[in-house]
Design a protein around this motif. Structure first.
Motif, PDB file in Angstrom:
ATOM      1  N   THR A 270      78.584  79.257  72.635  1.00 46.58           N
ATOM      2  CA  THR A 270      78.986  78.738  74.195  1.00 46.58           C
ATOM      3  C   THR A 270      79.852  78.358  74.420  1.00 46.58           C
ATOM      4  N   GLU A 271      80.017  78.481  75.793  1.00 47.14           N
ATOM      5  CA  GLU A 271      81.737  77.953  75.481  1.00 47.14           C
ATOM      6  C   GLU A 271      81.561  76.382  75.536  1.00 47.14           C
ATOM      7  N   PRO A 272      83.126  76.258  75.198  1.00 51.16           N
ATOM      8  CA  PRO A 272      82.882  75.021  74.953  1.00 51.16           C
ATOM      9  C   PRO A 272      82.945  73.918  76.410  1.00 51.16           C
ATOM     10  N   ALA A 273      83.663  74.375  77.796  1.00 50.46           N
ATOM     11  CA  ALA A 273      82.468  73.485  78.357  1.00 50.46           C
ATOM     12  C   ALA A 273      81.293  73.412  78.859  1.00 50.46           C
ATOM     13  N   SER A 274      80.806  74.083  78.026  1.00 47.89           N
ATOM     14  CA  SER A 274      79.187  73.607  78.655  1.00 47.89           C
ATOM     15  C   SER A 274      78.315  72.649  77.847  1.00 47.89           C
ATOM     16  N   ALA A 275      79.167  73.635  76.514  1.00 46.98           N
ATOM     17  CA  ALA A 275      78.572  72.918  75.295  1.00 46.98           C
ATOM     18  C   ALA A 275      78.018  71.326  75.023  1.00 46.98           C
ATOM     19  N   ALA A 276      78.548  70.245  75.442  1.00 47.10           N
ATOM     20  CA  ALA A 276      78.050  69.343  75.632  1.00 47.10           C
ATOM     21  C   ALA A 276      77.007  68.598  76.613  1.00 47.10           C
ATOM     22  N   ARG A 277      76.577  69.746  77.320  1.00 48.33           N
ATOM     23  CA  ARG A 277      75.427  70.367  78.390  1.00 48.33           C
ATOM     24  C   ARG A 277      74.365  68.926  77.898  1.00 48.33           C
ATOM     25  N   PRO A 278      73.492  68.373  78.136  1.00 50.59           N
ATOM     26  CA  PRO A 278      72.624  68.018  77.763  1.00 50.59           C
ATOM     27  C   PRO A 278      71.333  69.032  77.088  1.00 50.59           C
ATOM     28  N   ASP A 279      70.893  69.876  78.194  1.00 52.67           N
ATOM     29  CA  ASP A 279      70.139  71.028  77.463  1.00 52.67           C
ATOM     30  C   ASP A 279      70.542  72.207  76.614  1.00 52.67           C
ATOM     31  N   VAL A 280      71.693  72.250  76.801  1.00 48.54           N
ATOM     32  CA  VAL A 280      72.932  73.065  76.130  1.00 48.54           C
ATOM     33  C   VAL A 280      72.606  72.237  74.584  1.00 48.54           C
ATOM     34  N   SER A 281      73.130  71.090  74.391  1.00 50.45           N
ATOM     35  CA  SER A 281      73.478  70.318  73.502  1.00 50.45           C
ATOM     36  C   SER A 281      72.138  70.470  72.195  1.00 50.45           C
ATOM     37  N   ALA A 282      70.516  69.869  73.417  1.00 48.95           N
ATOM     38  CA  ALA A 282      69.438  70.232  72.849  1.00 48.95           C
ATOM     39  C   ALA A 282      68.881  71.077  72.458  1.00 48.95           C
TER      40      ALA A 282
END
Length: 305
Positions: A270-282
């Motif tokens: 993932t891109e670092p900026a989107s890694a913490a998004r809830p859907d991406v993290s889940a």
């Protein structure tokens, strides 16, 4: 056009106080102290150069200037609230776009998606099977499952599982022709993925000098290579991810322990900026958990045992 506006915190405090005609209730709504609201409003009055409230003990009422400001400001905040809610709903309704290598998608990921949806019924996935390495910064992709050596500069990559290769064969095929030692592979069709190099390396490591590693068909897709092996067309090399389901249900077996270690592996990227998004993290956490839950495949006993 350059907008000349006072700080948003001042406007928010004024709008809440004007709507409630109470500094205390405004403070409760904004989760700040009464004095903080009073300080913000005094700052706004100084910025505007006029009084907005008439203060009488604990009671307050709007001045003419305050009344003039209150209505348009409330409508503006309501409009912003509607816009933010609409965009938030769009983000929630949007499917998580996942680029994934086709063989991994068909033989590992899709077989497990029911468990993902049971855990996250509010999330939707849009799978894009492709052997190409997508550009996460440019393409409309949130997550990529890549097969390679990693890491990739500028991206967050977590290893899902390794890709050590080992022979697999249909039990029906070796019921007809014994496969007891590596040299017995000379009696079988070798099924290749992409090139003959992997079989050549495995045979060399196994000491099988009488087997021609160049024999047999070559498939560009690992899923097709394993389908051919499952149908009894020969012996293929596979890794744990691609062969796990067929090994567990007995459609394929491992005749030998020897594995061809590789430096490549499967990664969730993932891109670092989107890694913490809830859907991406889940999705990332679920992938890693599923990979850890795979039982180790055990080799089958010799066919005449």
């Amino acid at each position: 056009m350059t907008r000349r506006l006072p700080p948003l915190s001042m406007l928010r405090s004024f709008e809440a106080a004007a709507r409630h005609l109470s500094f205390s209730r405004a403070a409760d709504e904004l989760s700040v102290t009464h004095s903080a609201v009073s300080h913000q409003i005094r700052g706004l009055e100084e910025w505007l150069g006029c009084e907005l409230f008439v203060r009488s003990g604990r009671a307050v009422r709007l001045t003419q200037a305050g009344t003039r400001l209150h209505g348009p400001l409330t409508r503006a905040f309501d409009g912003m609230d509607d816009a933010v809610r609409a965009v938030s709903r769009m983000a929630q309704d949007r499917a998580l776009v996942v680029s994934v290598e086709p063989a991994f998608a068909a033989r590992w990921l899709v077989l497990r998606l029911d468990r993902f949806y049971q855990r996250h019924p509010d999330l939707r996935l849009h799978l894009v099977p492709t052997p190409d390495m997508v550009d996460l910064a440019r393409d409309d992709v949130d997550v990529a499952i890549r097969f390679g050596r990693g890491p990739w500069p500028g991206l967050k990559a977590d290893k899902i599982m390794g890709a050590a290769a080992f022979p697999v064969v249909s039990p029906l095929l070796i019921a007809e022709t014994p496969l007891e030692k590596p040299d017995d592979l000379q009696n079988f069709t070798l099924i290749h993925e992409d090139s003959v190099e992997d079989w050549a390396a495995w045979l060399k490591a196994a000491g099988a000098e009488d087997v021609d590693p160049a024999r047999g068909p070559i498939f560009d897709d690992g899923h097709l290579a394993l389908e051919a092996a499952t149908m009894g067309q020969g012996v293929a090399l596979a890794d744990e991810a691609l062969a796990a389901a067929a090994l567990q249900d007995g459609r394929l077996i491992r005749p030998f322990d020897l594995m061809l270690e590789t430096s490549a592996a499967y990664y969730v990227v993932t891109e670092p900026a989107s890694a913490a998004r809830p859907d991406v993290s889940a999705f990332r956490a679920w992938l890693l958990e599923e990979a850890q839950a795979i039982p180790a495949a055990k080799p089958a006993p010799p066919s005449n045992a």
